[in-house]
Each structure stands twice: as structure tokens, then as C-alpha cells.
Design a protein around this motif. Structure first.
Motif, PDB file in Angstrom:
ATOM      1  N   PRO A  29       0.881  -1.204  -0.071  1.00 21.23           N
ATOM      2  CA  PRO A  29      -0.002  -0.072  -0.143  1.00 21.23           C
ATOM      3  C   PRO A  29       0.805   1.275   0.083  1.00 21.23           C
ATOM      4  O   PRO A  29       2.042   1.331   0.669  1.00 21.23           O
ATOM      5  N   SER A  30       0.343   2.239  -0.549  1.00 25.57           N
ATOM      6  CA  SER A  30       1.189   3.453  -0.789  1.00 25.57           C
ATOM      7  C   SER A  30       1.728   4.208   0.554  1.00 25.57           C
ATOM      8  O   SER A  30       2.542   4.526   0.742  1.00 25.57           O
ATOM      9  N   TYR A  31       0.895   3.957   1.390  1.00 26.21           N
ATOM     10  CA  TYR A  31       1.150   4.647   2.728  1.00 26.21           C
ATOM     11  C   TYR A  31       2.346   4.086   3.451  1.00 26.21           C
ATOM     12  O   TYR A  31       3.166   4.417   4.228  1.00 26.21           O
ATOM     13  N   ILE A  32       2.572   2.733   3.443  1.00 28.25           N
ATOM     14  CA  ILE A  32       3.894   1.867   3.651  1.00 28.25           C
ATOM     15  C   ILE A  32       4.929   2.291   2.955  1.00 28.25           C
ATOM     16  O   ILE A  32       6.264   2.448   3.496  1.00 28.25           O
ATOM     17  N   GLN A  33       4.706   2.183   1.343  1.00 27.24           N
ATOM     18  CA  GLN A  33       5.878   2.727   0.643  1.00 27.24           C
ATOM     19  C   GLN A  33       6.188   3.849   0.916  1.00 27.24           C
ATOM     20  O   GLN A  33       7.553   4.131   1.113  1.00 27.24           O
ATOM     21  N   ASP A  34       5.434   4.875   1.096  1.00 31.28           N
ATOM     22  CA  ASP A  34       5.698   6.525   1.469  1.00 31.28           C
ATOM     23  C   ASP A  34       6.549   6.368   2.663  1.00 31.28           C
ATOM     24  O   ASP A  34       7.933   7.061   2.978  1.00 31.28           O
ATOM     25  N   HIS A  35       6.225   5.755   3.656  1.00 31.43           N
ATOM     26  CA  HIS A  35       6.995   5.550   5.065  1.00 31.43           C
ATOM     27  C   HIS A  35       8.250   5.046   4.848  1.00 31.43           C
ATOM     28  O   HIS A  35       9.236   5.721   5.304  1.00 31.43           O
ATOM     29  N   ARG A  36       8.427   3.993   4.449  1.00 36.98           N
ATOM     30  CA  ARG A  36       9.876   3.370   3.929  1.00 36.98           C
ATOM     31  C   ARG A  36      10.789   4.348   3.057  1.00 36.98           C
ATOM     32  O   ARG A  36      12.035   4.459   3.471  1.00 36.98           O
ATOM     33  N   LYS A  37      10.061   4.794   1.995  1.00 35.86           N
ATOM     34  CA  LYS A  37      10.866   6.156   1.213  1.00 35.86           C
ATOM     35  C   LYS A  37      11.384   7.265   2.014  1.00 35.86           C
ATOM     36  O   LYS A  37      12.484   7.550   2.065  1.00 35.86           O
ATOM     37  N   ARG A  38      10.663   7.685   3.034  1.00 35.64           N
ATOM     38  CA  ARG A  38      10.887   8.788   3.959  1.00 35.64           C
ATOM     39  C   ARG A  38      11.889   8.341   4.912  1.00 35.64           C
ATOM     40  O   ARG A  38      13.056   9.247   5.298  1.00 35.64           O
ATOM     41  N   LEU A  39      12.021   7.033   5.290  1.00 40.41           N
ATOM     42  CA  LEU A  39      12.847   6.916   6.333  1.00 40.41           C
ATOM     43  C   LEU A  39      14.167   6.510   5.799  1.00 40.41           C
ATOM     44  O   LEU A  39      15.253   6.869   6.320  1.00 40.41           O
ATOM     45  N   ARG A  40      14.434   5.844   4.538  1.00 41.22           N
ATOM     46  CA  ARG A  40      15.359   5.784   3.719  1.00 41.22           C
ATOM     47  C   ARG A  40      16.172   6.918   3.606  1.00 41.22           C
ATOM     48  O   ARG A  40      17.123   7.183   3.462  1.00 41.22           O
ATOM     49  N   GLU A  41      15.393   8.139   3.022  1.00 39.89           N
ATOM     50  CA  GLU A  41      15.932   9.374   2.583  1.00 39.89           C
ATOM     51  C   GLU A  41      16.453   9.966   3.658  1.00 39.89           C
ATOM     52  O   GLU A  41      17.568  10.833   3.748  1.00 39.89           O
ATOM     53  N   ARG A  42      15.697   9.767   5.058  1.00 41.45           N
ATOM     54  CA  ARG A  42      16.259  10.443   6.163  1.00 41.45           C
ATOM     55  C   ARG A  42      17.491   9.909   6.514  1.00 41.45           C
ATOM     56  O   ARG A  42      18.591  10.728   7.058  1.00 41.45           O
TER      57      ARG A  42
END
Length: 251
Positions: A29-42
Motif C-alpha cells: 500500500p502507498s502509505y507503507i511505501q511512502d513511510h519506507r521511502k521517507r525513512l530511507r531518505e532521512r
């Protein structure tokens, strides 16, 4: 729906990520994908120092569990073991007792632990001990501070005090490890070593030596002296501190 069924229903508001629901395409789901992306970018922009332990653990779990929300599992592991280091060094059977931990999680955590040990060891092997003393202490804490049972190891040094071998001699229980002074001295001769540093951990966290620690050190000292070997020190590794027999006046 029965009362039991309501009791078993997932609580969607316990975390800021909802449980992953399977999609026909097999994508997250997009909300999990987005969370993972944000965490990796941080992580990439600020490094590990910008992240609390549980988020760093999440990053590891992303690879172990690619198809679900791993934040609840990261928090369960942190609640059980206390910090990131203790999660990595926890025995496999204790890890598997945590709900949500399977073989892939245990394998990845143990690979990461082995990498940490290997990197810390590379900073001290074939180096002059006096000039790399802090790195030696870091290595001891990385490999031994969070063990749940005692481990006894010996650093063997050449005539220039360069570390030529690091070997585990024995494992024991939570408060005892069997050590044989003749075997320690014999191994030093086999390696053509000139000096030794003894190291063992106290799972209790308190590095204060017991009387048996002192007696064992004295026996090894006697064995070394008889063979012309130098015992530089005996380090006891606690959870957040270490004790040097030499500095404390026991040697």
C-alpha cells in the motif's frame, strides 16, 4: 460478530502505519511505501545519528520483511531487549520467541552482528596495541558486552606488541567460564607470541572482578612467567564499562 472477534481485531491506531493489506498486484500500500521511502531518505541525508534505535531497526527489517508494516515488530524487539545493540546480539532462540520474528529476520540480524564484529576486529588486528587501545576496547565491547553468558578470549601479541591473534578460549554460564592456564600458555607458544591480554565479560553488567577472576589471573600469570611470557592485562567487560586489572592494581 462475537465479543471475542472484536477483541482479536487489529487496532489501527496503535502506530502511525496501518497493517499492510495484500494488493492484487502484490505491491505494498502507498502509505507503507511512502513511510519506507521517507525513512530511507532521512537515513541517507542525516545518517544513523539522526535516527532513534527503533527506526534504524526498521530499516534492517525492511529487507527481512518486504511485504508488511515492520514498525510494530521493531518496537516489540526494542521493548524486549532494550536497545539496538542488544537486539543484534540476542540469542536466536530469544529472538524467535518474539511474535513476528522468523528465520529471515534472525538471519539478517545475525549477519549484521557478524559484520559489526568483523569491522571492529579489522581495526585492531596486526596493529600495535598501545596505539590502538581505544579500538581494542571498542572491539571488546562490540563482541562481548551484551552476551548473556561468559566468554573468555585471549589476545596474543608479538615482541613489538602487535596483535597477531584473537582467540576464544572458552564459553561458560552466566557467572562462570572454565579456563585452563596451561592451555593458554601452550597456545601462546604455538603462535610464537611474546605477550598476552586476557579478556572476559560479565553478563551481570558489573565489571568488578570476583575472587575466582583474581585467582585465575594469578594462575595464568604464574604459567606465563615460567615460560617467559608477559601478561599485559586482564580486561573485564561490563555492559557500559570495563575494568583493567593492570590499572586497578591487580597485576
Amino acid at each position: 460478530m462475537t465479543q471475542d472477534a472484536f477483541a482479536e481485531a487489529p487496532m489501527l491506531f496503535d502506530t502511525d502505519e496501518a497493517p499492510a493489506m495484500p494488493l492484487p498486484s502484490g505491491r505494498l500500500p502507498s502509505y507503507i511505501q511512502d513511510h519506507r521511502k521517507r525513512l530511507r531518505e532521512r537515513f541517507m541525508s542525516g545518517g544513523a545519528s539522526a535516527m532513534p534505535d527503533y527506526e534504524l531497526l526498521e530499516l534492517v527489517l525492511f529487507r527481512s520483511i518486504p511485504r508488511q508494516d515492520v514498525k510494530p515488530l521493531a518496537r516489540r524487539l526494542m521493548d524486549e531487549f532494550g536497545d539496538f545493540n542488544r537486539v543484534l546480539t540476542a540469542p536466536a532462540d530469544r529472538l524467535q520467541a518474539i511474535k513476528g520474528v522468523g528465520e529471515s529476520v534472525v538471519t539478517d540480524l545475525k549477519i549484521l552482528e557478524a559484520c559489526a564484529h568483523r569491522m571492529a576486529r579489522a581495526r585492531v588486528m596486526q596493529r600495535q596495541v598501545i596505539s590502538s587501545w581505544d579500538a581494542l576496547l571498542d572491539y571488546c565491547h562490540t563482541t562481548m558486552a551484551h552476551r548473556e553468558t561468559e566468554q573468555f578470549r585471549v589476545f596474543f601479541l608479538d615482541r613489538k606488541n602487535v596483535l597477531i591473534a584473537d582467540e576464544e578460549q572458552a564459553r561458560g554460564t552466566v557467572d562462570h567460564v572454565p579456563v585452563y592456564p596451561r592451555e593458554v600458555a601452550k597456545r601462546a607458544l604455538e603462535l610464537n607470541a611474546s605477550a598476552l591480554i586476557l579478556v572476559h565479560n560479565h553478563p551481570s553488567g558489573d565489571p568488578t572482578p570476583s575472587q575466582s577472576d583474581i585467582d585465575m589471573t594469578n594462575r595464568i600469570q604464574d604459567a606465563c612467567s615460567a615460560l617467559g611470557l608477559t601478561l599485559h592485562d586482564h580486561l573485564i567487560i561490563g555492559k557500559s564499562a570495563e575494568l583493567s586489572f593492570r590499572s586497578a592494581g591487580y597485576l
